[in-house]
Design a protein around this motif. Structure first.
Motif, PDB file in Angstrom:
ATOM      1  N   THR A  99       0.847  -1.068   0.167  1.00 55.90           N
ATOM      2  CA  THR A  99      -0.082   0.013  -0.123  1.00 55.90           C
ATOM      3  C   THR A  99       0.819   1.102  -0.110  1.00 55.90           C
ATOM      4  N   ILE A 100       0.403   2.466  -0.265  1.00 53.15           N
ATOM      5  CA  ILE A 100       1.119   3.491  -0.264  1.00 53.15           C
ATOM      6  C   ILE A 100       1.711   3.786   1.293  1.00 53.15           C
ATOM      7  N   TYR A 101       1.157   3.080   2.251  1.00 48.34           N
ATOM      8  CA  TYR A 101       1.844   3.445   3.705  1.00 48.34           C
ATOM      9  C   TYR A 101       2.921   2.235   3.758  1.00 48.34           C
ATOM     10  N   GLY A 102       3.246   1.440   3.009  1.00 59.54           N
ATOM     11  CA  GLY A 102       4.163   0.415   3.303  1.00 59.54           C
ATOM     12  C   GLY A 102       5.970   0.979   3.064  1.00 59.54           C
ATOM     13  N   LYS A 103       6.448   0.904   4.010  1.00 57.94           N
ATOM     14  CA  LYS A 103       7.871   1.099   4.172  1.00 57.94           C
ATOM     15  C   LYS A 103       8.613   0.598   3.242  1.00 57.94           C
ATOM     16  N   ARG A 104       9.069   0.912   2.101  1.00 49.60           N
ATOM     17  CA  ARG A 104       9.781   0.465   1.076  1.00 49.60           C
ATOM     18  C   ARG A 104      11.393   0.076   1.328  1.00 49.60           C
ATOM     19  N   GLU A 105      11.535   0.939   2.426  1.00 45.57           N
ATOM     20  CA  GLU A 105      13.066   1.040   2.895  1.00 45.57           C
ATOM     21  C   GLU A 105      13.405   0.202   3.700  1.00 45.57           C
TER      22      GLU A 105
END
Length: 260
Positions: free
Chosen positions: A178-184
């Motif tokens: 989701t847009i709230y997922g921390k990709r880092e």
């Protein structure tokens, strides 16, 4: 300063925190690859076969030049199909116990835990040479699965029939972040030989393609951490939200009355 100017400034100050909280984030994958139209590079990641663990469910089939001789070494049940009189052969699985042992027809208990499928095939084949002329052993996982949870659209546990899956494929099966997922900071949790390993991977960085944890192992857990904005959003209570909305509503009513 008249009331109208005061209220306008009050509303601006009230909304400023909401504006600054929306900081710019990098939502892309492998962002440091640049803008090259065509990029070719050597693949340095060497994938390894998973190790057979307690709790694994394996399909083991044995064949030979003499099918009749091989039959006793295959664990076959006959299952009646729904609404049909015909029967079909269903291969049962071998459950690896806590000591890494399976109960094999005729031979008995065989320890294959801690081995790869390739090594387990060799072990079983060597035992079968005492009974068969040219035994051929095939091993497949029946419960090769990975679990994806956290800030993804469809968190779940997924079976992997191909017995090979990488992190991107697993996230895709879960509907992507989701847009709230921390990709880092995507966590991969693995348990093997009594040791738990937690790896942190950065989807913005192309280096994950060469990470030994890019290809997932059976029973791996992928956890996508929420960004701070999501955590802050979850921590707000209904009373706080109602208070903010109440202040905005009151200010808006006053402003409308002044404008009349």
């Amino acid at each position: 300063m008249n009331n109208k100017v005061f209220l306008n400034r009050f509303l601006i100050l009230l909304l400023l925190p909401l504006t600054f909280s929306c900081s710019k984030r990098n939502l892309g994958y492998f962002s440091n690859y640049g803008d090259e139209k065509l990029l070719t590079e050597d693949i340095t990641l060497i994938t390894t076969q998973p190790i057979i663990q307690p709790g694994d469910l394996l399909q083991i089939t044995v064949s030979d030049n003499n099918p009749i001789a091989a039959a006793p070494f295959n664990k076959i049940n006959f299952k009646e199909e729904n609404n049909e009189n015909a029967s079909s052969n269903v291969q049962d699985g071998y459950l690896v116990d806590q000591n890494g042992i399976i109960d094999f027809p005729v031979i008995g208990r065989i320890k294959i835990g801690g081995q790869t499928k390739a090594n387990a095939k060799i072990s079983i084949t060597n035992l079968l040479t005492n009974y068969l002329g040219n035994p051929i052993v095939s091993i497949r996982y029946l419960n090769y699965k990975v679990t994806v949870v956290g800030e993804v659209k469809n968190p779940s546990t997924f079976l992997v029939p191909s017995e090979r899956i990488n992190l991107i494929e697993a996230l895709s099966m879960a509907g992507d972040l989701t847009i709230y997922g921390k990709r880092e900071n995507v966590m991969v949790i693995n348990e093997s030989n009594g040791v738990r390993t937690v790896s942190h991977l950065d989807l913005n960085d192309k280096a994950i393609l060469d990470s030994p944890n890019f290809y997932l192992k059976p029973n791996d857990i992928v956890y996508v951490e929420p960004v701070k904005a999501r955590k802050d959003q979850s921590s707000l209570t209904r009373s706080n939200i109602s208070l903010v909305l109440g202040v905005i509503s009151a200010a808006s009513l006053i402003l409308l009355n002044i404008n009349r």
